[in-house]
Scaffold this active site. Structure first.
Site, PDB file in Angstrom:
ATOM      1  N   GLY A   1      73.647  17.260  91.963  1.00 32.90           N
ATOM      2  CA  GLY A   1      73.433  16.985  93.634  1.00 32.90           C
ATOM      3  C   GLY A   1      73.979  17.880  94.411  1.00 32.90           C
TER       4      GLY A   1
ATOM      5  N   SER B   1      72.137  20.545  95.666  1.00 34.80           N
ATOM      6  CA  SER B   1      71.152  21.404  96.490  1.00 34.80           C
ATOM      7  C   SER B   1      71.341  21.252  97.826  1.00 34.80           C
ATOM      8  CB  SER B   1      69.659  20.467  96.410  1.00 34.80           C
ATOM      9  OG  SER B   1      68.977  21.191  97.185  1.00 34.80           O
TER      10      SER B   1
ATOM     11  N   THR C   1      59.577  19.363  89.302  1.00 35.90           N
ATOM     12  CA  THR C   1      58.266  19.041  89.398  1.00 35.90           C
ATOM     13  C   THR C   1      57.238  18.975  88.360  1.00 35.90           C
ATOM     14  OG1 THR C   1      57.548  21.256  89.933  1.00 35.90           O
ATOM     15  CG2 THR C   1      58.301  19.950  91.738  1.00 35.90           C
TER      16      THR C   1
ATOM     17  N   TYR D   1      73.485  37.965 101.567  1.00 37.53           N
ATOM     18  CA  TYR D   1      73.951  36.523 101.825  1.00 37.53           C
ATOM     19  C   TYR D   1      74.417  36.340 103.141  1.00 37.53           C
ATOM     20  CZ  TYR D   1      75.634  32.119  99.842  1.00 37.53           C
ATOM     21  OH  TYR D   1      76.039  30.731  99.744  1.00 37.53           O
TER      22      TYR D   1
END
Length: 545
Positions: A130, A132, A262, A447
């Site tokens: 979790g 993401s 997906t 970044y």
């Protein structure tokens, strides 16, 4: 009893700061930044969160513990851990929660969940740690579905097999980083893939998002460690042959890498492991400016020295993380080996740094001390610090990309300025920093970090505007919308513009073949298939978002 994750923040519920600790942390951080509130808000407690009733009935079939519709489980599976997720969770706004949470313990139960969901007309979102930061696990799927099932893989967490001859291990997809390392340790082995989310992310999540890890050069992504992947799809099992390499057409496991849930539910993989390193050497190298440091990083990447750590931090970020005083850019340089001393490689690398104007202290700086230790500690604690900043009214978020070396300097300047301008317009003040996380012979991964005062109540809208400015600047300057954070729902507008249309059509065809009802993570990577689309027959991919 298993530990519970924070219902809104980064870590574990039992690690949450108390009121006094939160006030002290907020006071110190805002004083260091020069903005934000030293009087932090408190998050809405889990007991005060309200959710709509589940739209799906609890299935009668299945062993005890497979299905759950209780509020804590639904809350904890509503969001990932992007800044916009943290803010909404902090304020008790859990939009589009899953109706059910399923936690299978084996592949048979994964198949059972998919079969039930197909019959119920429910979407299924595979869920690992979790973590993401791009909306990849958020049940934001539209009105086509009767409901949403969040498919939590963390009960599949074992190292199933170790091949000490080929140096590989077969590991279940739900294994968290620390857990899989603990299981490899008795064999004297390590996967040595350390994304910043390592503590709370899973092997399956790394595979599904093509996660970047510990190594700043050479084996930078989890892709480089994969021998084979196994996944369960609505039409059957997808398993690639375990091989060190193959030229037999497009690779089955490469299509699953980055598929973000997906094309199938990843359940296990064979991955390359290595002996634990015994030899280490490193330095913190300082440069007058970021550009000079980037020249050194390019020289290192093109010299074939392959430093395990080669992260360049601009002067402002060095000051923010207490790794420097803001007067110089900092290169965190490190080598390691399980087989031989690395001092010679370090000496060659430092010679290249000297040619680019770098300087350093002659004493070695290990991972626990000096500027390197300060930066490392800040890197590992950053997600926890972000929780405090949310409470203190400070926007703190990152985005990353990649670009080739001949465009690097102009690209970084252009993106930084575009984002800084939007930060000034929207927030009135703020900081935009840049570091290089991964380096290749032909380019690097810049970044960026944004820290700014956030207007109370407008945090999500504020970040969304800044994110749009970043995405537009990245694509306009020729970069990729993501180097290792994945696509999810949040990057879709730019991902659709980045990928070629024929490839989008081919991906839609693969989706139709393995998931003809389009129930797996709809909206991520591509739009839901038209109703009634048959396997192997696809409609042109839509650009609608």
């Amino acid at each position: 009893m298993e530990r519970e994750r924070s219902h809104w923040g980064w870590g574990w519920e039992d690690e949450a700061l108390g009121e006094r600790e939160l006030r002290e942390a907020a006071a110190g951080l805002t004083a260091h930044l020069g903005f934000g509130s030293a009087e932090p808000e408190a998050p809405v407690p889990l007991a005060a969160v309200e959710l709509p009733a589940p739209r799906l009935p609890l299935p009668a079939a299945g062993r005890d513990g497979l299905w759950s519709a209780d509020l804590p489980a639904r809350v904890r599976h509503t969001y990932g851990r992007a800044y916009r997720d943290l803010v909404r969770g902090f304020r008790g706004r859990f939009e589009h929660p899953p109706d059910l949470v399923a936690r299978p313990r084996d592949e048979a139960e994964v198949e059972q969940v998919l079969e039930w969901a197909a019959g119920a007309g429910a979407a299924v979102i595979p869920f690992g740690g979790g973590t993401s930061v791009v909306g990849g696990v958020e049940p934001r799927v539209g009105d086509r579905w009767a409901g949403v099932v969040s498919l939590d893989l963390t009960a599949l967490r074992r190292v199933l097999e170790v091949d000490d001859v080929s140096l590989a291990a077969r590991i279940e997809a739900g294994a968290l980083g620390p857990d899989l390392e603990a299981q490899l340790a008795p064999h004297g082995l390590t996967l040595r893939h350390y994304p910043q989310s390592f503590q709370l992310s899973t092997l399956g999540g790394w595979l599904a998002t093509r996660a970047g890890g510990h190594f700043a050069t050479l084996q930078t992504h989890i892709d480089d460690l994969v021998e084979s992947i196994r996944a369960i799809t609505p039409t059957g099992t997808w398993a690639s042959r375990r091989l060190p390499g193959s030229g037999a057409g497009p690779s089955p496991d490469r299509l699953l890498l980055g598929s973000e849930g997906t094309l199938g539910v990843i359940t296990e993989a064979w991955v390359s492991v290595r002996r634990k390193p015994l030899h280490r050497a490193g330095r913190a190298v300082r440069f007058a400016d970021f550009r000079a440091g980037a020249q050194a990083v390019r020289a290192l990447a093109q010299a074939g020295l392959h430093p395990e750590n080669c992260r360049l931090i601009d002067a402002r970020e060095a000051a923010l993380t207490f790794a420097g005083d803001g007067s110089a850019a900092l290169l965190v340089l490190g080598f390691e080996s399980a087989h031989e001393p690395v001092d010679g490689r370090l000496a060659s690398a430092l010679a290249l740094c000297r040619e680019a104007g770098g300087s350093w202290e002659e004493r070695a700086e290990g991972a626990r001390g000096g500027a390197v230790g300060s930066w490392r500690e800040a890197f590992l604690r950053a997600p926890y610090v972000r929780d405090v900043l949310v409470a203190a009214g400070v926007l703190s978020e990152t985005f990353e990309t990649a670009i080739t070396w001949e465009r690097f300097d102009g690209f970084v300047a252009r993106v930084r300025e575009a984002v800084a301008e939007r930060v000034r317009e929207r927030c009135g003040a703020g900081i935009v920093t840049c570091r290089v996380t991964h380096a290749y012979p032909d380019g690097a991964a810049p970044y960026f970090t944004v820290v700014a005062p956030a207007p109370r109540g407008e945090e999500v809208a504020c970040w969304d505007e800044i994110k749009r400015a970043a995405g537009e600047a990245i694509l306009a300057a020729g970069g990729t919308i993501t180097h290792h954070h994945a696509v999810g729902r949040d990057h879709r507008p730019w991902y659709d513009r980045q990928r070629p249309d024929p490839f989008a059509a081919a991906l839609a065809g693969a989706k139709a073949a393995v998931d003809p009802d389009g129930l797996l993570n709809p909206g991520v990577l591509l739009d839901p298939l038209p109703s009634g689309t048959a396997a192997g027959r696809t409609a042109p991919p839509s650009r609608a978002l």
